[in-house]
Design a protein around this motif. Structure first.
Motif, mmCIF file in Angstrom:
data_model
loop_
_atom_site.group_PDB
_atom_site.id
_atom_site.type_symbol
_atom_site.label_atom_id
_atom_site.label_comp_id
_atom_site.label_asym_id
_atom_site.label_seq_id
_atom_site.Cartn_x
_atom_site.Cartn_y
_atom_site.Cartn_z
ATOM 1 N N PRO A 151 -5.816 -45.045 9.767
ATOM 2 C CA PRO A 151 -6.878 -44.416 8.988
ATOM 3 C C PRO A 151 -6.298 -43.463 7.947
ATOM 4 O O PRO A 151 -5.232 -42.877 8.155
ATOM 5 N N THR A 152 -6.986 -43.315 6.828
ATOM 6 C CA THR A 152 -6.590 -42.310 5.851
ATOM 7 C C THR A 152 -6.935 -40.935 6.402
ATOM 8 O O THR A 152 -7.607 -40.812 7.431
ATOM 9 N N ILE A 153 -6.488 -39.896 5.725
ATOM 10 C CA ILE A 153 -6.702 -38.527 6.219
ATOM 11 C C ILE A 153 -8.191 -38.215 6.348
ATOM 12 O O ILE A 153 -8.632 -37.661 7.356
ATOM 13 N N THR A 154 -8.981 -38.590 5.350
ATOM 14 C CA THR A 154 -10.418 -38.303 5.383
ATOM 15 C C THR A 154 -11.102 -39.051 6.519
ATOM 16 O O THR A 154 -11.889 -38.469 7.266
ATOM 17 N N VAL A 155 -10.801 -40.319 6.668
ATOM 18 C CA VAL A 155 -11.410 -41.108 7.746
ATOM 19 C C VAL A 155 -10.941 -40.594 9.101
ATOM 20 O O VAL A 155 -11.719 -40.518 10.050
ATOM 21 N N ARG A 156 -9.670 -40.210 9.205
ATOM 22 C CA ARG A 156 -9.158 -39.663 10.465
ATOM 23 C C ARG A 156 -9.917 -38.388 10.843
ATOM 24 O O ARG A 156 -10.276 -38.190 11.999
ATOM 25 N N ASN A 157 -10.225 -37.550 9.847
ATOM 26 C CA ASN A 157 -10.998 -36.335 10.121
ATOM 27 C C ASN A 157 -12.396 -36.676 10.642
ATOM 28 O O ASN A 157 -12.908 -36.007 11.541
ATOM 29 N N PHE A 158 -13.031 -37.699 10.076
ATOM 30 C CA PHE A 158 -14.338 -38.144 10.573
ATOM 31 C C PHE A 158 -14.235 -38.616 12.021
ATOM 32 O O PHE A 158 -15.077 -38.300 12.851
ATOM 33 N N LEU A 159 -13.191 -39.379 12.323
ATOM 34 C CA LEU A 159 -13.027 -39.930 13.667
ATOM 35 C C LEU A 159 -12.708 -38.845 14.687
ATOM 36 O O LEU A 159 -13.146 -38.915 15.833
ATOM 37 N N VAL A 160 -11.970 -37.824 14.283
ATOM 38 C CA VAL A 160 -11.676 -36.702 15.180
ATOM 39 C C VAL A 160 -12.953 -35.925 15.472
ATOM 40 O O VAL A 160 -13.237 -35.572 16.626
ATOM 41 N N LYS A 161 -13.758 -35.657 14.440
ATOM 42 C CA LYS A 161 -15.011 -34.913 14.632
ATOM 43 C C LYS A 161 -15.986 -35.658 15.531
ATOM 44 O O LYS A 161 -16.727 -35.053 16.286
ATOM 45 N N SER A 162 -15.986 -36.983 15.428
ATOM 46 C CA SER A 162 -16.912 -37.766 16.243
ATOM 47 C C SER A 162 -16.334 -38.105 17.621
ATOM 48 O O SER A 162 -17.022 -38.678 18.452
ATOM 49 N N GLY A 163 -15.068 -37.776 17.872
ATOM 50 C CA GLY A 163 -14.480 -37.947 19.194
ATOM 51 C C GLY A 163 -13.873 -39.307 19.474
ATOM 52 O O GLY A 163 -13.546 -39.609 20.613
ATOM 53 N N ILE A 164 -13.705 -40.135 18.467
ATOM 54 C CA ILE A 164 -13.114 -41.454 18.688
ATOM 55 C C ILE A 164 -11.612 -41.335 18.925
ATOM 56 O O ILE A 164 -11.058 -42.005 19.781
ATOM 57 N N ILE A 165 -10.945 -40.483 18.170
ATOM 58 C CA ILE A 165 -9.517 -40.276 18.359
ATOM 59 C C ILE A 165 -9.246 -38.795 18.544
ATOM 60 O O ILE A 165 -10.060 -37.953 18.185
ATOM 61 N N MET B 62 0.390 -53.708 5.885
ATOM 62 C CA MET B 62 -0.251 -52.784 6.778
ATOM 63 C C MET B 62 -1.734 -52.693 6.403
ATOM 64 O O MET B 62 -2.098 -52.753 5.244
ATOM 65 N N LEU B 63 -2.561 -52.524 7.409
ATOM 66 C CA LEU B 63 -3.993 -52.379 7.189
ATOM 67 C C LEU B 63 -4.391 -50.914 7.270
ATOM 68 O O LEU B 63 -3.861 -50.154 8.077
ATOM 69 N N LYS B 64 -5.333 -50.529 6.422
ATOM 70 C CA LYS B 64 -5.819 -49.161 6.379
ATOM 71 C C LYS B 64 -7.322 -49.150 6.604
ATOM 72 O O LYS B 64 -8.036 -50.055 6.184
ATOM 73 N N ILE B 65 -7.796 -48.108 7.267
ATOM 74 C CA ILE B 65 -9.232 -47.844 7.362
ATOM 75 C C ILE B 65 -9.494 -46.712 6.384
ATOM 76 O O ILE B 65 -8.969 -45.609 6.544
ATOM 77 N N ARG B 66 -10.252 -46.991 5.343
ATOM 78 C CA ARG B 66 -10.472 -45.983 4.311
ATOM 79 C C ARG B 66 -11.867 -46.088 3.725
ATOM 80 O O ARG B 66 -12.649 -46.961 4.103
ATOM 81 N N LEU B 67 -12.166 -45.200 2.777
ATOM 82 C CA LEU B 67 -13.479 -45.167 2.153
ATOM 83 C C LEU B 67 -13.490 -46.004 0.881
ATOM 84 O O LEU B 67 -12.528 -46.002 0.119
ATOM 85 N N LYS B 68 -14.594 -46.692 0.671
ATOM 86 C CA LYS B 68 -14.815 -47.472 -0.541
ATOM 87 C C LYS B 68 -16.059 -46.905 -1.208
ATOM 88 O O LYS B 68 -17.123 -46.834 -0.579
ATOM 89 N N ARG B 69 -15.937 -46.471 -2.450
ATOM 90 C CA ARG B 69 -17.048 -45.814 -3.122
ATOM 91 C C ARG B 69 -18.072 -46.834 -3.585
ATOM 92 O O ARG B 69 -17.741 -47.877 -4.140
ATOM 93 N N CYS B 70 -19.330 -46.504 -3.355
ATOM 94 C CA CYS B 70 -20.428 -47.300 -3.884
ATOM 95 C C CYS B 70 -21.521 -46.314 -4.260
ATOM 96 O O CYS B 70 -21.343 -45.111 -4.183
ATOM 97 N N GLY B 71 -22.652 -46.780 -4.659
ATOM 98 C CA GLY B 71 -23.695 -45.884 -5.127
ATOM 99 C C GLY B 71 -23.696 -45.848 -6.641
ATOM 100 O O GLY B 71 -23.025 -46.613 -7.306
ATOM 101 N N ARG B 72 -24.452 -44.919 -7.181
ATOM 102 C CA ARG B 72 -24.543 -44.858 -8.631
ATOM 103 C C ARG B 72 -23.909 -43.577 -9.157
ATOM 104 O O ARG B 72 -23.398 -42.762 -8.392
ATOM 105 N N LYS B 73 -23.945 -43.409 -10.445
ATOM 106 C CA LYS B 73 -23.331 -42.269 -11.103
ATOM 107 C C LYS B 73 -23.916 -40.958 -10.583
ATOM 108 O O LYS B 73 -25.138 -40.806 -10.505
ATOM 109 N N LYS B 74 -23.042 -40.051 -10.182
ATOM 110 C CA LYS B 74 -23.399 -38.728 -9.668
ATOM 111 C C LYS B 74 -24.210 -38.761 -8.379
ATOM 112 O O LYS B 74 -24.802 -37.762 -7.979
ATOM 113 N N LEU B 75 -24.272 -39.914 -7.723
ATOM 114 C CA LEU B 75 -24.952 -40.040 -6.436
ATOM 115 C C LEU B 75 -24.119 -40.978 -5.555
ATOM 116 O O LEU B 75 -24.498 -42.108 -5.289
#
Length: 84
Positions: free
Chosen positions: A63-77, A1-14
């Motif tokens: 989508p994961t729960i967090t990504v689903r919340n983003f998509l609901v707020k933006s009106g995609i789903i 199964m494929l998931k749409i989720r967040l991948k962390r990048c950036g630096r420490k504490k940012l």
């Protein structure tokens, strides 16, 4: 199964996150099949490719729960768990 989720990048504490399409068994920061956008929580900036996300959702990606919340707020789903 494929998931749409967040991948962390950036630096420490940012942190910043990429919205990616991955296999459900893959590690959080593992190799992504496709990058669909990014989210910067420090500036509350959310940028995504709406057409590609809709395509991947129609192909069965979950989508994961967090990504689903983003998509609901933006009106995609629609939010299917509405509380009246």
């Amino acid at each position: 199964m494929l998931k749409i989720r967040l991948k962390r990048c950036g630096r420490k504490k940012l942190p910043s996150y990429r919205i990616v399409l991955v296999r459900s068994q893959a590690r959080r920061d593992g190799r992504a099949i496709e990058e669909l956008g990014y989210y910067n929580p420090m500036s509350n900036e959310l940028v995504y490719n709406q057409d590609r996300i809709k395509l991947r959702l129609s192909q069965g990606a979950q989508p994961t729960i967090t990504v689903r919340n983003f998509l609901v707020k933006s009106g995609i789903i629609e939010n299917i768990n509405k509380i009246n």
